[in-house]
Write a protein that holds these residues in place. Structure first.
Motif, PDB file in Angstrom:
ATOM      1  N   GLY A 145     -12.201 -17.340 -19.682  1.00 18.50           N
ATOM      2  CA  GLY A 145     -12.879 -18.311 -20.515  1.00 18.50           C
ATOM      3  C   GLY A 145     -12.050 -18.557 -21.767  1.00 18.50           C
ATOM      4  N   GLU A 148     -16.897 -23.590 -17.167  1.00 19.86           N
ATOM      5  CA  GLU A 148     -16.688 -22.149 -17.188  1.00 19.86           C
ATOM      6  C   GLU A 148     -16.359 -21.672 -18.609  1.00 19.86           C
ATOM      7  OE1 GLU A 148     -14.294 -20.408 -14.253  1.00 19.86           O
ATOM      8  OE2 GLU A 148     -15.404 -21.302 -12.589  1.00 19.86           O
ATOM      9  N   GLU A 149     -15.566 -22.455 -19.343  1.00 22.36           N
ATOM     10  CA  GLU A 149     -15.236 -22.056 -20.714  1.00 22.36           C
ATOM     11  C   GLU A 149     -16.465 -22.138 -21.607  1.00 22.36           C
ATOM     12  OE1 GLU A 149     -12.024 -23.179 -24.221  1.00 22.36           O
ATOM     13  OE2 GLU A 149     -11.530 -23.478 -22.106  1.00 22.36           O
ATOM     14  N   GLN A 184     -18.544 -19.137 -21.342  1.00 23.56           N
ATOM     15  CA  GLN A 184     -17.978 -18.045 -22.122  1.00 23.56           C
ATOM     16  C   GLN A 184     -18.406 -18.134 -23.587  1.00 23.56           C
ATOM     17  OE1 GLN A 184     -15.575 -15.327 -21.318  1.00 23.56           O
ATOM     18  NE2 GLN A 184     -16.604 -14.864 -23.231  1.00 23.56           N
TER      19      GLN A 184
END
Length: 507
Positions: free
Chosen positions: A269, A70-71, A74
Motif C-alpha cells: 500500500g 488497494e492503496e 492502506q
C-alpha cells in the motif's frame, strides 16, 4: 527495517478478553444449544462451479483504479492491509484447458495430495533430526547467466506451493511492490513456508507469470547477502558462490526455486519496508503459474510476519471459485465475536502454525474421541496445523472414520453417489435445490465451538450435482485444517499472545 506506523491497535489478547465478558451469554447459549443441521445451497454451489469454467478471468495485472483502491485501503487503517485474491480472479490461459469441473477437481486433488505428502515429509525430517549438513547439495552447477540447479540426496525439504484453481488446490495471492521504485507483483501467500522469493532476471529457467519478471538492475535497493550472515545460516540449505549466499527451496512435487539470497524494499500500500530478506530466483520450475513468487507466512525467522516484527496477522479466504477478493492484515485486531484457540508451536519445526483443537462434533454431538488424537506432544508428533495452501482438511484415520460414520448416519435420506478420488462419502444432489446436512463443528476447549458453513465441507466435484464430504484421512500423525474449511472465515494469528482467532463471515 522501517518501523511501522505508531498508534498500534489493541492487541488481539485485549480484544479476546473484552469479547469473553461482553459476549459470554451469546456464546454460552450457542454452545448449550448448537445447531444440529445446516442448509447447503446446491443450486448456488453448482452455478459457481459452472461459472468458473465458462467465464474468462482477468489475465492482466490490476488496473490503475484497482491499485488506487488497494492503496486507499492502506490509508484507512493503522495496520498494514493487503488485498487477497483467489487464483480464479487473476486467471491464466491454463485455467481454460479444463473442459469440465470434474477434470478441474481431479487436478486440484492431485496437487493437494502432493502438498500434504511434502508437509509430512518435511516434518519427518525435523523430527528425525536430520542436520543441515545432511541436506547440503551434492552437486551445485553454475552455468552461463547464473543457471542454478541443485541435486539433493534428501527430498521433501519444503512444502510445495500448490498450483491453484487452474492446476491444483486453490492458491491465494496478494499484490506486493518489490524494489525501489516498486514493481507490483502477484505473490502466493503460504502459511506452510518461511522463505519469501520472486522470479528474477537474468532468468535461466522461469515459468510463466502474470507480471513481467523482476529485474534487479531496475531497483536501487537490491542488495545480495553474503554467506556469513545470520539470514544465510537460517536457510535449510545454502551454498556460497563468489561470496554470495545462494538458496534453494525444493518442493515435494519436484518444483523448486534457486538463486541469490538478497534484501529488498517491499511496498505494501503506502508503507515501505526496507531490507526484507527474499530469494531472487534465477532458476524456477513447477506449477506456480501466474504468481511472481511466494510470501511465506510461517513461523520461522525468515517468514514475512517475522521480518515485519508483526505481533499479529490475519487473512480471510474467499471462495476459491469466485472472482472476489478479501484482505490480509498485519497488526490488526479481530472483532469481538471471535472464537479463540491456543496457537501452539512445535519445538522441532518452527514453520508450522498449530491450533489447540480438542474435538469435532457432527449434528450437535461431540464425537467419542480422545483429545490426544488432536494433541501436539512434547516430541513434536501429532497436532493439527492451520494451512492456507492445503485445500482439504486431513484428519488422523480414527478421527476421520468417526466423523464419516456420524455424518453418514445424519444423511441417510440423501441419495448416495460413488466415491471420488480421496473422497469416500459422496451424494447425488442433482435433483435438489438445497438440502439440510448435519452441522460439522471444530471444538477448542472451554466450550468454544466453530460451526462450519455447509459449503465448507460439502463441495461439488462436478457440475452435474455430485457433492462429497470434503475431509480425508491421513496416515501421518500430522493433521491439517485446509483452506476449503477456512473459506469465509477470518483467521487471525496473535503471535505475541499465542492465540488463534476465527471470525465467520468477516471477509
Amino acid at each position: 527495517m522501517t518501523q511501522m506506523a505508531k498508534g498500534r491497535p489493541l492487541s488481539f489478547w485485549a480484544v479476546f478478553v473484552l469479547a469473553t465478558f461482553t459476549t459470554l451469554p451469546l456464546n454460552l447459549c450457542r454452545n448449550l444449544h448448537p445447531s444440529t443441521t445446516t442448509l447447503l445451497d446446491v443450486t448456488s454451489s453448482l452455478r459457481q462451479a459452472r461459472n468458473v469454467l465458462s467465464s474468462k478471468p482477468r489475465t492482466t495485472p490490476l488496473n490503475h483504479q484497482q491499485e488506487e483502491e488497494e492503496e486507499e485501503a492502506q490509508h484507512t487503517s493503522s495496520s498494514i492491509v493487503l488485498q487477497l485474491h483467489p487464483r480464479a480472479s487473476i486467471g491464466m490461459p491454463q485455467h481454460w484447458h479444463h473442459t469440465d469441473y470434474r477434470s478441474l477437481t481431479l487436478a486440484r486433488l492431485a496437487r493437494d495430495t502432493a502438498r500434504v505428502k511434502s508437509l509430512a515429509s518435511r516434518l519427518d525430517l525435523a523430527l528425525n533430526r536430520i542436520s543441515k549438513s545432511d541436506l547440503k547439495p551434492v552437486d551445485l552447477k553454475i552455468e552461463q547467466q547464473q543457471q542454478y540447479r541443485y541435486e539433493y540426496g534428501v527430498q521433501g525439504i519444503q512444502g510445495p506451493v500448490v498450483s491453484g484453481t487452474s492446476q491444483g488446490s486453490g492458491e491465494y495471492f496478494s499484490r506486493v511492490g518489490i524494489g525501489d521504485p516498486p514493481n507490483q507483483l502477484y505473490m502466493v501467500i503460504d502459511t506452510g513456508s518461511d522463505v519469501n522469493w520472486v522470479q528474477c532476471s537474468p532468468c535461466a529457467d522461469c515459468y510463466r507469470q502474470a507480471d513481467p519478471i523482476f529485474d534487479p538492475a531496475s531497483s536501487s535497493s537490491f542488495s545480495p547477502l553474503t554467506c556469513d550472515t545470520s539470514q544465510c545460516r537460517s536457510l535449510d540449505v545454502s551454498e556460497c558462490h563468489n561470496g554470495t549466499c545462494l538458496y534453494e527451496v525444493s518442493y515435494g512435487d519436484g518444483s523448486y526455486t534457486v538463486g541469490d539470497l538478497v534484501t529488498e524494499t517491499f511496498t505494501l500500500g503506502s508503507t515501505k519496508i526496507d531490507n526484507v530478506v527474499i530469494g531472487c530466483g534465477h532458476n524456477n520450475e513447477g506449477l506456480f503459474i501466474g504468481a511472481a513468487g511466494l510470501l511465506g507466512l510461517g513461523g520461522g525467522s525468515l517468514s514475512f510476519p517475522s521480518q515485519l516484527k508483526a505481533t499479529s496477522f490475519s487473512y480471510c479466504l474467499v471462495d476459491r471459485d469466485s472472482d472476489s477478493s478479501s484482505t490480509i492484515e498485519f497488526d490488526s485486531s479481530l472483532p469481538p465475536d471471535v472464537v479463540t484457540a491456543p496457537l501452539l508451536r512445535n519445538p522441532q519445526m518452527d514453520t508450522f502454525l498449530y491450533v489447540g483443537m480438542t474435538g469435532l462434533s457432527v449434528g450437535g454431538d461431540l464425537l467419542p474421541l480422545s483429545e490426544s488424537l488432536f494433541r501436539l506432544d512434547g516430541s513434536g508428533n501429532g497436532g493439527i496445523i492451520v494451512d492456507s495452501g492445503t485445500a482439504i482438511t486431513r484428519l488422523q484415520t480414527d478421527v476421520y472414520n468417526s466423523l464419516r460414520d456420524a455424518f453418514s448416519k445424519g444423511t441417510r435420506g440423501l441419495p448416495r453417489a460413488r466415491g471420488f478420488e480421496l473422497f469416500d462419502m459422496c451424494y447425488d444432489l442433482s435433483t435438489k435445490s438445497s438440502v439440510e446436512v448435519p452441522t460439522v463443528s471444530f471444538h477448542f476447549g472451554e466450550g468454544k465451538e466453530l460451526p462450519l458453513p455447509a459449503k465448507n465441507y460439502m463441495i461439488p466435484i462436478d457440475s452435474n450435482g455430485t457433492f462429497c464430504l470434503a475431509f480425508a484421512p491421513t496416515s501421518s500423525a500430522l493433521s491439517i485444517i485446509g483452506n476449503v474449511q477456512q473459506q469465509g472465515t477470518r483467521v487471525g494469528f496473535d503471535l505475541a499472545s499465542s492465540v488463534i482467532g476465527f471470525v465467520p463471515n468477516k471477509c
